[in-house]
Design a protein around this motif. Structure first.
Motif, short mmCIF file in Angstrom:
data_model
loop_
_atom_site.label_atom_id
_atom_site.label_comp_id
_atom_site.label_asym_id
_atom_site.label_seq_id
_atom_site.Cartn_x
_atom_site.Cartn_y
_atom_site.Cartn_z
N MET A 104 -25.27 19.91 -16.22
CA MET A 104 -25.70 20.62 -15.01
C MET A 104 -24.51 20.89 -14.08
O MET A 104 -24.57 20.60 -12.88
CB MET A 104 -26.77 19.82 -14.29
CG MET A 104 -28.05 19.71 -15.07
SD MET A 104 -29.38 19.01 -14.11
CE MET A 104 -29.75 20.31 -12.99
N LEU A 105 -23.45 21.47 -14.62
CA LEU A 105 -22.29 21.81 -13.80
C LEU A 105 -22.35 23.29 -13.45
O LEU A 105 -22.38 24.13 -14.34
CB LEU A 105 -20.99 21.51 -14.57
CG LEU A 105 -20.69 20.05 -14.85
CD1 LEU A 105 -19.48 19.93 -15.74
CD2 LEU A 105 -20.48 19.29 -13.56
N PRO A 106 -22.37 23.62 -12.17
CA PRO A 106 -22.39 25.03 -11.79
C PRO A 106 -21.10 25.73 -12.25
O PRO A 106 -20.03 25.12 -12.22
CB PRO A 106 -22.45 25.00 -10.26
CG PRO A 106 -22.75 23.61 -9.89
CD PRO A 106 -22.38 22.74 -11.02
N PRO A 107 -21.18 26.98 -12.68
CA PRO A 107 -19.98 27.69 -13.15
C PRO A 107 -18.88 27.76 -12.10
O PRO A 107 -17.70 27.69 -12.43
CB PRO A 107 -20.49 29.09 -13.50
CG PRO A 107 -21.96 29.05 -13.42
CD PRO A 107 -22.38 27.79 -12.77
N GLU A 108 -19.25 27.88 -10.82
CA GLU A 108 -18.22 27.94 -9.77
C GLU A 108 -17.48 26.61 -9.64
O GLU A 108 -16.29 26.58 -9.32
CB GLU A 108 -18.79 28.38 -8.42
CG GLU A 108 -19.84 27.48 -7.81
CD GLU A 108 -21.26 27.75 -8.26
OE1 GLU A 108 -22.16 27.13 -7.68
OE2 GLU A 108 -21.50 28.56 -9.18
N TYR A 109 -18.16 25.49 -9.91
CA TYR A 109 -17.49 24.20 -9.88
C TYR A 109 -16.47 24.11 -11.02
O TYR A 109 -15.35 23.65 -10.81
CB TYR A 109 -18.48 23.03 -9.99
CG TYR A 109 -17.75 21.72 -10.19
CD1 TYR A 109 -17.12 21.10 -9.11
CD2 TYR A 109 -17.62 21.14 -11.44
CE1 TYR A 109 -16.40 19.94 -9.29
CE2 TYR A 109 -16.91 19.97 -11.62
CZ TYR A 109 -16.30 19.38 -10.54
OH TYR A 109 -15.57 18.24 -10.72
N VAL A 110 -16.85 24.56 -12.21
CA VAL A 110 -15.96 24.50 -13.37
C VAL A 110 -14.70 25.33 -13.08
O VAL A 110 -13.58 24.90 -13.40
CB VAL A 110 -16.68 24.99 -14.65
CG1 VAL A 110 -15.73 25.04 -15.82
CG2 VAL A 110 -17.86 24.07 -14.95
#
Length: 134
Positions: A104-110
């Motif tokens: 559940m990692l948001p793409p913007e965090y990655v």
């Protein structure tokens, strides 16, 4: 009027005069604080902010009554990343972020994580359980 709903249904929690985004983040803080008291880590910081991309400015000419003046304005704000914790362990800086799960990692965090590693030369430590190794 209702307040803004938290991402992933987390509830803000207060402990030791500090407000945390989730109970898990608060529990990790307690574990890190205990580790600092035992001398395992040092220089514990909450919510450190890092500039990933600086602001973008442009110059322009401002026409005044008697002269022209060259000025500068910000056209885009800097891109920043705010971690949950920063501390030193064995003289090495560690930056931590408490997450729900690897799935559940948001793409913007990655993307911010990748920019952080590129700019600062070390990865962000993801923590999924408050009891993860320090």
């Amino acid at each position: 009027m209702r307040g803004k709903r938290q991402k992933y249904g987390n509830k803000r929690v207060e402990w030791d005069g500090v407000t945390f985004d989730s109970k898990k983040e608060m529990q990790r803080y307690i574990a890190l604080k205990e580790a600092q008291e035992k001398g395992i880590i040092s220089d514990l910081e909450l919510q450190p902010t890092f500039e990933l991309i600086p602001k973008i400015t442009e110059k322009y000419v401002k026409h005044l009554k008697t002269k022209d003046k060259e000025c500068e304005r910000v056209t885009q704000l800097p891109c920043t990343y705010t971690a949950d914790f920063r501390y030193k362990k064995d003289g090495v800086v560690v930056v931590e972020d408490v997450k729900i799960s690897p799935k559940m990692l948001p793409p913007e965090y990655v993307l911010r994580e990748k920019m952080f590693r590129y700019k600062f030369g070390f990865p962000i430590k993801r923590v999924y359980k408050p009891t993860d190794e320090i």
